[in-house]
Design a protein around this motif. Sequence first.
Motif, mmCIF file in Angstrom:
data_model
loop_
_atom_site.group_PDB
_atom_site.id
_atom_site.type_symbol
_atom_site.label_atom_id
_atom_site.label_comp_id
_atom_site.label_asym_id
_atom_site.label_seq_id
_atom_site.Cartn_x
_atom_site.Cartn_y
_atom_site.Cartn_z
ATOM 1 N N VAL A 235 -4.176 0.917 4.132
ATOM 2 C CA VAL A 235 -4.159 1.181 2.694
ATOM 3 C C VAL A 235 -3.331 0.104 1.997
ATOM 4 C CG1 VAL A 235 -3.546 2.824 0.878
ATOM 5 C CG2 VAL A 235 -4.422 3.668 3.077
ATOM 6 N N ARG A 236 -3.996 -0.605 1.072
ATOM 7 C CA ARG A 236 -3.370 -1.675 0.300
ATOM 8 C C ARG A 236 -3.040 -1.182 -1.107
ATOM 9 N NH1 ARG A 236 -8.566 -4.524 1.700
ATOM 10 N NH2 ARG A 236 -8.954 -4.163 -0.519
ATOM 11 N N PRO A 237 -2.188 -1.899 -1.834
ATOM 12 C CA PRO A 237 -1.853 -1.496 -3.207
ATOM 13 C C PRO A 237 -3.075 -1.374 -4.121
ATOM 14 C CG PRO A 237 -0.307 -3.165 -2.454
ATOM 15 C CD PRO A 237 -1.380 -3.062 -1.400
ATOM 16 N N ASP A 238 -4.071 -2.234 -3.942
ATOM 17 C CA ASP A 238 -5.249 -2.175 -4.806
ATOM 18 C C ASP A 238 -6.192 -1.016 -4.469
ATOM 19 O OD1 ASP A 238 -5.930 -3.496 -2.397
ATOM 20 O OD2 ASP A 238 -7.583 -4.569 -3.358
ATOM 21 N N MET A 239 -5.838 -0.203 -3.478
ATOM 22 C CA MET A 239 -6.631 0.976 -3.094
ATOM 23 C C MET A 239 -6.040 2.274 -3.636
ATOM 24 S SD MET A 239 -7.361 0.139 0.879
ATOM 25 C CE MET A 239 -8.571 -1.051 1.409
#
Length: 145
Positions: free
Chosen positions: A48-52
């Motif tokens: 899980v990335r910040p843009d998700m």
Amino acid sequence: MSQPQATSSSSKAEAVKDRMLHHDAFSKLLGLEIDEVGPGYCRLHFTVRPDMLNGFAALHGGVTFSAADSAFAFACNSHGRQSVGLTVTIDYLEAGKLGDVITVEAREESLKHKVGVYQIRATNQHGTVLALFKGTAYRTNNEIL
């Protein structure tokens, strides 16, 4: 004698996965890593990335859905006949968080001439079930390979 066919089926599933991934920019955009495929099966993971994240700093449901849909696609096409989703449902049970490693596992529950049914589970690195996805696929007559 069943062992060579299992190997052949697994090889076909791998070849189908490779062909699908070659043209699947969206799965690449999500950073999905395919861990294993076989006849009627797929396991993948992503971080899980910040843009998700959504506006509440939780994994956006659309990302979870998309990852489950990709696992569904790899599993239902693994037999070498082009399959398309007829209907899917998802139940969100817990939210993923930044940095979580999400594993998505698709298993074939039923395979008939024209319809396949699949159960997909998304879990985090602690084994917490985040979502349950069910997909029904229509199997066309088009051979993938």
